[in-house]
Design an enzyme around this catalytic site. Sequence first.
Site, PDB file in Angstrom:
ATOM      1  N   PHE A 103      29.423  38.174  35.254  1.00  0.00           N
ATOM      2  CA  PHE A 103      30.550  37.684  36.068  1.00  0.00           C
ATOM      3  C   PHE A 103      31.908  37.978  35.424  1.00  0.00           C
ATOM      4  O   PHE A 103      32.932  37.743  36.054  1.00  0.00           O
ATOM      5  CB  PHE A 103      30.462  36.160  36.225  1.00  0.00           C
ATOM      6  CG  PHE A 103      29.309  35.677  37.060  1.00  0.00           C
ATOM      7  CD1 PHE A 103      29.354  35.756  38.444  1.00  0.00           C
ATOM      8  CD2 PHE A 103      28.185  35.128  36.466  1.00  0.00           C
ATOM      9  CE1 PHE A 103      28.303  35.298  39.215  1.00  0.00           C
ATOM     10  CE2 PHE A 103      27.124  34.662  37.227  1.00  0.00           C
ATOM     11  CZ  PHE A 103      27.185  34.755  38.606  1.00  0.00           C
ATOM     12  N   TYR A 171      42.408  46.769  40.923  1.00  0.00           N
ATOM     13  CA  TYR A 171      41.286  45.825  40.816  1.00  0.00           C
ATOM     14  C   TYR A 171      40.046  46.380  41.521  1.00  0.00           C
ATOM     15  O   TYR A 171      38.964  46.485  40.933  1.00  0.00           O
ATOM     16  CB  TYR A 171      41.686  44.467  41.428  1.00  0.00           C
ATOM     17  CG  TYR A 171      40.514  43.551  41.667  1.00  0.00           C
ATOM     18  CD1 TYR A 171      39.745  43.097  40.607  1.00  0.00           C
ATOM     19  CD2 TYR A 171      40.166  43.159  42.967  1.00  0.00           C
ATOM     20  CE1 TYR A 171      38.651  42.267  40.826  1.00  0.00           C
ATOM     21  CE2 TYR A 171      39.088  42.326  43.190  1.00  0.00           C
ATOM     22  CZ  TYR A 171      38.325  41.891  42.124  1.00  0.00           C
ATOM     23  OH  TYR A 171      37.242  41.095  42.345  1.00  0.00           O
TER      24      TYR A 171
END
Length: 347
Positions: A103, A171
């Site tokens: 994560f 991103y």
Amino acid sequence: MAWVLAGSGRRRGYAVHVMTSEANSIDLTQPQGPVLVVGGAGYIGSHCVALLQRRGVEVAVFDDLSTGHAEAISAPLVVGSLGDREAIAAALEAHRPSAVIHFAAKCYVGESVTDPAIYYRENVHYTWNLLEEMRAASVSDIVFSSTCATYGEPREVPIPDDHPQDPINPYGRTKLHMEHMMRDYSRAYGMRYAALRYFNAAGAATAGGIGEDHSPETHLIPLVLEVALGQREKIMVFGDDYETRDGTCIRDYIHVDDLGDAHLRALAHLQAGRGDLECHLGTGNGFTVMEIIEAAREITGQAIPAEVVARREGDPAMLVAGGSRAFDVLGWRPARGDVRDVIRDAW
Ligand code: UDP
């Protein structure tokens, strides 16, 4: 089946995985063996850790605590950075996981535009560090957070799982690089991976105790609830001139516990030798910003003042999950598919 990108084979450093007929009857809610959760002290990671533990899976967390919270987990915690290969190697050696759930990443679109170097370092380079150390330790299975931002400006909505990936900000590009790395490592070295592309993660543990805590907070639902709590004067609505039913942006809000459940299923899927998986995780239901604010008013009983301001740069009008790969392949269904439940749990 287009989603099966790699299956079994002769791979350096890894066991050979063979698709068996039992794979069809495997319990997809239950991973096999200990799991190292990288970024497990963060928002989605900590919810996934709690879920793994509720299912009786042994879990350890690797986290640099740059944004995560040690108090959000009650699992063995290795405080370390993915920039430190020795720390990763030591964690894999100490906990001998059967798989990794990854994560840890930077996740702010705006920051990625103004300072892309951080995103290329922490999302791409650090993930490469992790993959290399997993390879050295013969840990082949990884489930990781990708994003619907890898699709870029959607060409069709609802967005199908096989929508072209053409991200429009650093991103999204770094997340796509991560996907490509996994795919190449799968082909070359037999790594088994699941890339789960989230829509808007929201909500808080249905079982209570933990929730969302970003600093600074930028996400709609927690900000709206901060207004309800009197911690903020009003919610700024970023644009009401989009081509949507009330002019505000539509998003697909997916409950964080449902995301966790999908990770566990994806891991069990990999461990059953069913092949790599790339799919998105959303409910298929879209809500406008104004509908979220209205639902929050009903749930909290607070007025929640709102003010329409200019559009936020880079916000597509509508992002809603189409397709059903996660449903078909993992048997996954969002248990908290109603956005009111998501807001209620967050509240
Ligand atoms: N949004 C808003 N005001 C805010 C924060 C978000 O109007 O203070 C809108 C934003 O433009 C987007 C939606 O709410 O359409 C969800 O934004 P969020 O930042 O929660 O998630 P994103 O879609 O950027 O991943």
